[in-house]
Design a protein around this motif. Sequence first.
Motif, PDB file in Angstrom:
ATOM      1  N   GLU A 122      25.641  71.213  46.785  1.00  0.00           N
ATOM      2  CA  GLU A 122      26.170  70.836  47.968  1.00  0.00           C
ATOM      3  C   GLU A 122      27.535  70.198  47.765  1.00  0.00           C
ATOM      4  O   GLU A 122      28.472  70.541  48.625  1.00  0.00           O
ATOM      5  N   ARG A 126      31.156  72.081  49.435  1.00  0.00           N
ATOM      6  CA  ARG A 126      32.444  71.255  49.920  1.00  0.00           C
ATOM      7  C   ARG A 126      33.591  71.647  49.193  1.00  0.00           C
ATOM      8  O   ARG A 126      34.759  71.293  49.993  1.00  0.00           O
ATOM      9  N   THR A 127      33.752  71.424  47.845  1.00  0.00           N
ATOM     10  CA  THR A 127      34.783  71.244  47.239  1.00  0.00           C
ATOM     11  C   THR A 127      35.413  72.544  46.597  1.00  0.00           C
ATOM     12  O   THR A 127      36.758  72.541  46.132  1.00  0.00           O
TER      13      THR A 127
END
Length: 160
Positions: A122, A126-127
Motif C-alpha cells: 500500500e 502511494r509513493t
Amino acid sequence: MSKSFTFTALALTASALGYCFYFDYQRRHNPEFRKSIAKANRKANKAAEKAKTFLFDDLKQKLNESLDSDPIPTDLKQKEEYFLQQVSIGEKVAAIPGKEVDAAIYFYKGLAVYPNPTGLLEIYQRTVPQHIYDLVVMLTAIQPPQSISSIIGDSVSLVE
C-alpha cells in the motif's frame, strides 16, 4: 495574425477534415480497407502479447539472477538493515530513466523481508511511480516472497 498564417491554418484544417471523411467513407464502403484495418489490429495485438511475454520472461530471469547473486537474509537484524538498504537503493535507481526493472527488483527484495508485506505494498502504491509499482506486483506474482506466501497460504502456485 497574418493572412498567410490564417490561410495555412485553414488549409491544414481542411485537409485533416478531408482525410477524416475519406477514411470514414473507405471504412464504411470498402471491404478490402476494413480487412486491412482488422489485419493491422490483429498484428498489433500479437505484437503487444509478444512484448508482454518477453517482459514477463525478462523479469523472471533478472529476478532469479539478482536473488542468486544477493540472497535474502534470514536473521531479523540483518533483515532490518537489508530492507532499508534495498528500499533506499530502489528509490535512487527509480530516478534513473531505463532502470525501472532494476528499481522494481530492489523494491521487491525490500518487500520480501518486510514483516507486513500488504502494508508495504500500500505504501509502495502511494509513493513509487505507477509503472514501477506494476513491475513489483508482477515480480510478486512471479515469485511470491515467503512473507506473502505465509499470509495467502497454499493457494499460491508459482508461475512457471
